[in-house]
Design a protein around this motif. Sequence first.
Motif, short mmCIF file in Angstrom:
data_model
loop_
_atom_site.label_atom_id
_atom_site.label_comp_id
_atom_site.label_asym_id
_atom_site.label_seq_id
_atom_site.Cartn_x
_atom_site.Cartn_y
_atom_site.Cartn_z
N UNK A 150 0.89 -1.44 -0.15
CA UNK A 150 0.09 -0.30 -0.11
C UNK A 150 0.68 1.17 0.18
N UNK A 151 1.81 0.98 -0.70
CA UNK A 151 2.85 2.19 -0.74
C UNK A 151 2.96 3.23 -1.69
N UNK A 152 1.80 3.00 -2.48
CA UNK A 152 1.71 4.05 -3.59
C UNK A 152 0.17 4.54 -3.36
N UNK A 153 -0.01 5.72 -3.85
CA UNK A 153 -1.25 6.48 -3.76
C UNK A 153 -2.55 5.76 -4.50
N UNK A 154 -3.74 5.75 -3.88
CA UNK A 154 -5.05 5.22 -4.69
C UNK A 154 -5.24 5.55 -6.01
N UNK A 155 -4.60 6.80 -6.59
CA UNK A 155 -4.48 7.02 -7.96
C UNK A 155 -3.64 8.03 -8.39
N UNK A 156 -3.78 8.69 -9.61
CA UNK A 156 -2.37 9.31 -10.04
C UNK A 156 -2.86 10.84 -10.01
N UNK A 157 -3.86 11.19 -9.27
CA UNK A 157 -4.11 12.55 -9.06
C UNK A 157 -3.11 13.62 -8.55
N UNK A 158 -2.90 14.70 -9.21
CA UNK A 158 -1.93 15.54 -8.59
C UNK A 158 -2.59 16.81 -7.94
N UNK A 159 -2.02 17.23 -6.91
CA UNK A 159 -2.51 18.26 -6.14
C UNK A 159 -2.23 19.60 -7.12
N UNK A 160 -3.14 20.77 -6.82
CA UNK A 160 -3.21 21.80 -7.52
C UNK A 160 -1.79 22.63 -7.01
N UNK A 161 -1.30 22.40 -5.88
CA UNK A 161 -0.33 23.09 -5.33
C UNK A 161 0.98 22.42 -5.69
N UNK A 162 0.92 21.08 -6.51
CA UNK A 162 2.17 20.42 -6.83
C UNK A 162 2.16 19.30 -5.98
N UNK A 163 2.84 18.13 -6.65
CA UNK A 163 2.96 16.69 -5.86
C UNK A 163 1.68 15.88 -5.94
N UNK A 164 1.65 14.94 -5.20
CA UNK A 164 0.64 13.74 -5.13
C UNK A 164 -0.52 14.68 -4.42
N UNK A 165 -1.98 14.27 -4.82
CA UNK A 165 -3.01 14.77 -4.26
C UNK A 165 -3.35 13.89 -3.17
N UNK A 166 -2.42 12.78 -2.51
CA UNK A 166 -2.85 11.96 -1.70
C UNK A 166 -1.40 12.01 -0.59
N UNK A 167 -2.00 11.95 0.63
CA UNK A 167 -1.17 11.63 1.90
C UNK A 167 -1.47 10.16 2.49
N UNK A 168 -0.24 9.65 2.89
CA UNK A 168 -0.74 8.38 3.49
C UNK A 168 -0.67 8.76 5.40
N UNK A 230 -6.50 10.17 -13.59
CA UNK A 230 -6.75 10.99 -14.74
C UNK A 230 -5.99 10.60 -16.03
N UNK A 231 -6.35 11.26 -17.04
CA UNK A 231 -5.49 10.97 -18.21
C UNK A 231 -4.44 11.82 -18.28
N UNK A 232 -3.30 11.70 -19.02
CA UNK A 232 -2.14 12.39 -19.21
C UNK A 232 -2.75 13.70 -19.66
N UNK A 233 -2.26 14.78 -18.89
CA UNK A 233 -2.36 16.06 -19.21
C UNK A 233 -3.69 16.72 -19.00
N UNK A 234 -4.54 15.81 -18.16
CA UNK A 234 -5.65 16.53 -17.39
C UNK A 234 -5.60 17.44 -16.33
N UNK A 235 -5.59 18.62 -16.50
CA UNK A 235 -5.36 19.71 -15.25
C UNK A 235 -6.81 20.46 -15.46
N UNK A 236 -6.80 21.72 -14.35
CA UNK A 236 -7.61 22.34 -14.44
C UNK A 236 -7.28 23.42 -15.44
N UNK A 237 -8.27 23.61 -16.49
CA UNK A 237 -8.09 24.32 -17.79
C UNK A 237 -9.58 24.70 -18.27
N UNK A 238 -9.65 26.00 -18.31
CA UNK A 238 -11.08 26.61 -18.61
C UNK A 238 -11.52 26.03 -19.92
#
Length: 553
Positions: A150-168, A230-238
Amino acid sequence: MQSSETTQPARQRQEPSWWRHAVIYQIYPRSFADSDGDGIGDLQGIRDRMSYLARLGVDAIWLSPFYRSPQADAGYDVSDYRDVDPLFGDLDEFDKMLSRAHESGLKVIVDLVPNHTSDEHVWFKEALASPVGSPARDRYIFRKGKGANNELPPNNWQSMFGGSAWTRVDGTDQWYLHMFDTKQPDLNWHNPEVHEEFIRTLRFWLDRGVDGFRVDVAHGLIKKEGLPDAEEGQVTNVDGDRGPMWDQDGVHDIYREWRKVLDEYDGDRSMVAEAWVSPERMARYIRSDEMCQAFNFPYMMTPWNADAYRQVIQRSLDEFGKVNAPSTWVLSNHDVTRHATRFGMPNPGTVLRGISLHTEQPDEVLGLRRARASIFMTLGLPGSAYIYQGEELGLPENTTMDDSFRQDPTYFRTNGKDVGRDGCRVPIPWKAKAPAYGFGPDNSANTWLPQPDSFARYAIDVEEKDPLSTLALYRRVLKLRQWYDLGNGEVEWLDAPHKDVLMFRNRDVIAVINMGDQTVPLPDLPILAQSQPETMDGLLPGNSAVWMFAHKR
């Protein structure tokens, strides 16, 4: 051609909803005015300066968060939604500030942060102390990690502030989601308790008399079922891919629920969505039974180009008009580089964040010239406009701040690759020759972020004395906007004399904004206001603008 005051009587407004045409002034409380000398602005500082806001000519103020918070993200990490952080005062001071605003004829909108809480919120503390699958954990988004251990995050989502969106969670196989900082765990909006808690919060502030809410990350509350990668390149983009963490259809059920609550109160209470989506998707948030407004971020992100602005304005009017909602127009806020600075960059208008002493610097004079011209576009359009504190002074970004002063979590989570938003959050200058430029009480030099030397020439006491200052210009343009009731008007596009010129009519006002460097001819009509003091003589210089009375005298 000489400037001309108009004597035409103001039109009677037929629309009862104040927010459809309001000009709203954003106050970032920690940087507006400091009453006690600790270097951080506060509610009493706002109350003490209310006459300045009333004289400016705005209709309402919006306050960024002042709630109890560890301040890991300048108050957007809330630990108690129904109390005031001691940094800013207390509930009694809030009531005094609100009363002063209403006495001054100003509405008050407060920020609401429903996507996440602070990790020091009582709910999250309870969640960490509770077992997997418990009701306390279900208020947030906990998941088992991937990998053999269980050393990897549940998915590949990235924080809007940088880095993974998950903390163990230490010592467990569980991770929690935070689309922003680690100290901002996302709430689970599929949990009825979360709904009930925020309705209580809405009622708490509505009962105190607030006139509405600005809803932070309004497009992020519901995540796609199953939390897929998330698919590669999916970000907050208007205008880009929404991604599985943004703009899911379920958010609209929440806002319908909230709108029912607001409609129980008199005074036409309002909600505005911070939703980073395209105009087509944005219109869904402002249907008649949901939000009242949504920030028009595509407009804010448009480069300094006449054709680009015409397209985004018309697109916005078309989409918002389909749901009979007003558009909003905003050029700066606490999350992006100030537009007086953006417009001075080599590719003007395109830099939203990231200017520092290590990067190319803007042309301050040119940026200010374009910023002064831009208000003739923004305030000339129908709908509601937002002004970010200091914008009315032509205030630039602090682009030379030493990195040692930075506090934005974005800077730290990206190891300095993104310098963050501190540059646009610097305390504003009130007195040119006072310590901290008068931000605090007499002789207090404390400021939570450093002010650049350039702020002396933008100080309010300097601009108050100068009839050609940006402050004087804003006051005049705001007065004319109200006089001609432009917020309730319509746009009629006119043939411009050059491709770099934006030209439209709204009621009896013709706006001409020259975004090129070349001088262009003007119609033979009386000038109501002009962005630069040069004599016109029937010509409009580059990077300047005028409002003209649509009829010959």
